[in-house]
Design an enzyme around this catalytic site. Structure first.
Site, PDB file in Angstrom:
ATOM      1  N   LYS A  73       4.198   8.802   1.954  1.00 39.28           N
ATOM      2  CA  LYS A  73       4.670   8.850   3.340  1.00 39.28           C
ATOM      3  C   LYS A  73       3.922   9.919   4.113  1.00 39.28           C
ATOM      4  CE  LYS A  73       6.371   5.613   3.823  1.00 39.28           C
ATOM      5  NZ  LYS A  73       6.078   5.035   2.622  1.00 39.28           N
ATOM      6  N   ARG A  88       0.353  -5.639  12.667  1.00 41.63           N
ATOM      7  CA  ARG A  88      -0.325  -6.102  11.451  1.00 41.63           C
ATOM      8  C   ARG A  88      -1.676  -5.417  11.251  1.00 41.63           C
ATOM      9  NH1 ARG A  88       1.576 -10.891   9.479  1.00 41.63           N
ATOM     10  NH2 ARG A  88      -0.464 -11.625   8.856  1.00 41.63           N
ATOM     11  N   GLU A 105       0.145   8.942   4.676  1.00 45.35           N
ATOM     12  CA  GLU A 105      -0.214   7.800   5.521  1.00 45.35           C
ATOM     13  C   GLU A 105       0.149   8.007   6.985  1.00 45.35           C
ATOM     14  OE1 GLU A 105       1.625   4.031   4.689  1.00 45.35           O
ATOM     15  OE2 GLU A 105       3.405   4.962   3.879  1.00 45.35           O
TER      16      GLU A 105
HETATM   17  C1  AGP Z   1       3.900   1.703   2.487  1.00 44.77           C
HETATM   18  O1  AGP Z   1       4.288   2.765   3.393  1.00 44.77           O
HETATM   19  C2  AGP Z   1       2.512   1.192   2.790  1.00 44.77           C
HETATM   20  N1  AGP Z   1       2.416   0.760   4.113  1.00 44.77           N
HETATM   21  C3  AGP Z   1       1.964   0.238   1.765  1.00 44.77           C
HETATM   22  O2  AGP Z   1       1.706   1.015   0.629  1.00 44.77           O
HETATM   23  C4  AGP Z   1       2.842  -0.973   1.318  1.00 44.77           C
HETATM   24  O3  AGP Z   1       3.969  -0.505   0.611  1.00 44.77           O
HETATM   25  C5  AGP Z   1       1.994  -1.842   0.370  1.00 44.77           C
HETATM   26  O4  AGP Z   1       0.906  -2.344   1.096  1.00 44.77           O
HETATM   27  C6  AGP Z   1       2.786  -2.995  -0.249  1.00 44.77           C
HETATM   28  O5  AGP Z   1       3.243  -3.859   0.750  1.00 44.77           O
HETATM   29  P1  AGP Z   1       4.336  -4.988   0.337  1.00 44.77           P
HETATM   30  O6  AGP Z   1       5.563  -4.250  -0.083  1.00 44.77           O
HETATM   31  O7  AGP Z   1       4.520  -5.803   1.570  1.00 44.77           O
HETATM   32  O8  AGP Z   1       3.747  -5.770  -0.794  1.00 44.77           O
END
Ligand code: AGP
Length: 613
Positions: free
Chosen positions: A490, A27, A493
């Site tokens: 992708k 997390r 990040e």
């Molecule tokens: C995706 O690779 C990221 N880790 C991030 O953009 C994620 O998609 C975004 O925080 C939304 O999260 P959720 O789908 O749990 O709402």
């Protein structure tokens, strides 16, 4: 985001807490802490060693008192106060007996702190959380039981919380509560657990329960009871958790990301499974609005963040094309603050893997406040987004642990295209035969993804030649555009390299100035209707010295003449291509990130679920 865990009645309290904190690491966190409680004494340890804090805590806990049967633990992702040990949770009251852990933000902490200071309370941190420990302390001093003291304290609190509170004078009790931030309760014979999410207690508890907003739970060895903020009893909904421990582990892969990329055929297949009623209509998982209301929809707005936003952008094309409805896609964190116009007949679709992203939840709440009906696309059953929506389609991607979302994306596109077909069915904008044919094509997607996965060596071979590159453009047209955006995200990040996703037709309006030798352009060329246009965009960038990687269909006999590298995928209906074309882009990012020695599951600065605005 922060992670919380608690256990009461266990002979393995410390081991349970440390294992659970390790399971919550994904997390995102920068410090960690534990409190163990037995009659008359609260023992605490806290560390602030970045992503090594749990390991450091394990060392600190070698000095922990033995035979404690209850305790709480926390991984902190700093929002108020620097990521230093004195700001790490658990926080204590002045007596040192009351201990609290918290995930969320207490918006009125400053005024509460001033009020408590004026009454003589001494604060040892700058966190918002600590104010609750002192509120509980005062209420306990008036003789309230811990459950009532926490309930009364929370009546003073504005903001989001998943909290757990203990007091050495009630050593076999933990009181937990939630508002917006996720919280689950677990039970086993003679033991009760709480956690931010299931994996933390997956192999300990045998039954799991969802805690709703403004519900407070008293946990003891004998079990739990729950009340609302007014003190009225409430029943917690039992969750059907069919994850085994392996699901939460890596299952033989080097990391969660590669495991989850490999699970994409199953994620799409499971999401599409059993979606047809006997009368041929497409079914939602939860539907709290009538078919007639859905028929009367005049406009659709999708709100989401990150990868989920890109899935939403694909849905725009599908809903407009199949259901002939006007669709807007909004960045969730922008939607809420732009005073949106919500007319009668507006359907808002919130897309979120976690179902806990506060930006998306707040956007859908704003839409509901303005009269819209909301459909949730969520990967977590009973997530906040799902519980508050008027209808839900769950993606069934299974637990997604890697911060970089992969299988959730393909599952979201599948679920959203199901929704688009359901709207087309209700509005009769497609014939039953057309819908049948599209559903068959949708069901073939998982096989196409498996085919692309079997060719991952082709992508690795390309990546191996690009380890010195540091500037990427991802381009596409039509649904290839959100696919390009997702491919760029992708790469950004997990490799920390600069990458931009662009509508291919936009390059000539500015970005073409950036194209020069050394720049890598990844072109999504699989849409048969846009093929000629995208090939001319590829020629544009080639002429300016770019190195081009093309994602192209097996039957494309023109691409080899214009691209430097070609990664082949099976041809399919253009609307389904994002679920297939994204796979080589995920693999490219993954392969480059591994080559650069990155932590693909826990990239720097990022968290899996963003539960703060
Ligand atoms: C995706 O690779 C990221 N880790 C991030 O953009 C994620 O998609 C975004 O925080 C939304 O999260 P959720 O789908 O749990 O709402």
């Amino acid at each position: 985001m922060c992670g919380i865990i608690g256990v009461v009645g266990s002979d393995e309290t410390l081991a349970t807490l440390l294992q659970g904190l390790q399971r919550l690491e994904y997390r995102g966190y920068d410090s960690a802490g534990i409190a163990l409680v037995r009659a008359g004494h609260t023992w605490r340890a806290r560390t602030a060693a970045g992503t090594e804090s749990v390991a450091a805590l394990r060392v600190e806990c070698e000095a922990a008192p033995q035979n404690c049967r209850s305790g709480i633990g926390h991984t902190r992702w700093a929002t108020h106060g620097a990521p230093e040990a004195e700001n790490a949770h658990p926080h204590l009251d002045c007596s040192g007996h009351v201990a609290i852990i918290h995930n969320g933000i207490i918006e009125n902490h400053a005024e509460l702190r001033e009020e408590l200071r004026a009454r003589g309370h001494l604060f040892t941190s700058v966190t918002d959380t600590e104010v609750v420990a002192h509120l509980v302390e005062e209420l306990r001093a008036r003789g309230l039981e811990l459950l009532d003291a926490v309930r009364q304290a929370l009546l003073r609190v504005r903001g989001a919380f998943a909290i757990a509170v203990m007091d050495a004078s009630e050593p076999d009790v933990i009181v937990a509560a939630r508002r917006i931030s996720p919280l689950v309760v677990g039970t086993a014979p003679g033991v009760c657990y709480l956690a931010s999410d299931v994996p933390a207690i997956l192999d300990r508890a045998t039954a799991f329960y969802a805690v709703n907003d403004d519900e407070i739970v008293r946990l003891g060895p004998e079990g739990f009871r729950a009340v609302d903020l007014e003190g009225a009893p409430v029943r917690l909904r039992q969750l059907q958790i069919d994850w085994d421990l392996e699901t939460a582990e890596k299952g033989g892969y080097d990391d969660f990301m590669s495991k989850e990329i490999a699970e994409q055929p199953d994620a799409v297949r499971a999401t599409l499974l059993d979606r047809r009623r006997r009368d041929g209509t497409i079914a939602f998982d939860e539907l709290r609005i009538s078919d007639q209301e859905l028929r009367e929809v005049r406009r659709v707005v999708l709100v989401a963040c990150g990868t989920s936003l890109h899935a939403a952008q694909v849905a725009k094309y599908a809903i407009e094309r199949w259901a002939r409805l006007s669709v807007d896609v909004d960045i969730a964190s922008e939607y809420r603050y732009r005073d949106p116009v919500v007319e009668i007949g507006t359907l808002v679709i919130g897309v979120s893997q976690s179902g806990e992203t506060i930006d998306t939840i707040q956007a859908t709440r704003e839409a509901q406040r303005r009269g819209a009906r909301v459909v949730a696309i969520s990967n977590i059953v009973d997530s906040s987004l799902a519980r508050e929506a008027d209808a839900v389609i769950y993606t069934r991607a299974g637990l997604e642990v890697s911060v970089a979302s992969t299988k959730a994306f393909v599952a979201q596109v599948a679920a959203l295209e199901l929704l688009a077909l359901r709207l087309a069915q209700l509005r009769e904008t497609l014939t039953p035969e057309e819908i049948e044919s599209l559903l068959e094509g949708l069901h073939d997607v998982s096989g196409h993804i498996a085919t692309v996965l079997s060719r991952r060596g082709d992508v690795d071979a390309v990546a191996a030649q690009l380890l010195d590159a540091h500037d990427y453009f991802f381009i596409g047209r039509h649904v290839g555009f959100p696919t390009a955006l997702e491919g760029a995200l992708k790469l950004k990040e997990i490799t920390y390299l600069h990458a931009e996703g662009y509508a291919a037709g936009e390059l000539k309006h500015g970005p073409l100035a950036l194209i020069e030798p050394g720049v890598i352009v990844v072109a999504v060329t699989t849409d048969v209707n846009m093929h000629e246009k995208i090939l001319s965009n590829v020629a544009e960038v080639k002429a300016r010295g770019a190195t081009v990687i093309a994602v192209a269909t097996d039957d494309d006999d023109q691409i080899d003449a214009v691209a430097d590298f070609v990664v082949r995928v099976p041809a399919t209906d253009p609307m389904f291509t994002p679920m297939i074309d994204i796979v080589p882009l995920q693999l490219l990012a993954y392969s480059l990130a591994r080559g650069l020695g990155r932590n693909v599951d826990r990239p720097r600065n990022l968290a899996k679920t963003v539960t703060v605005e």
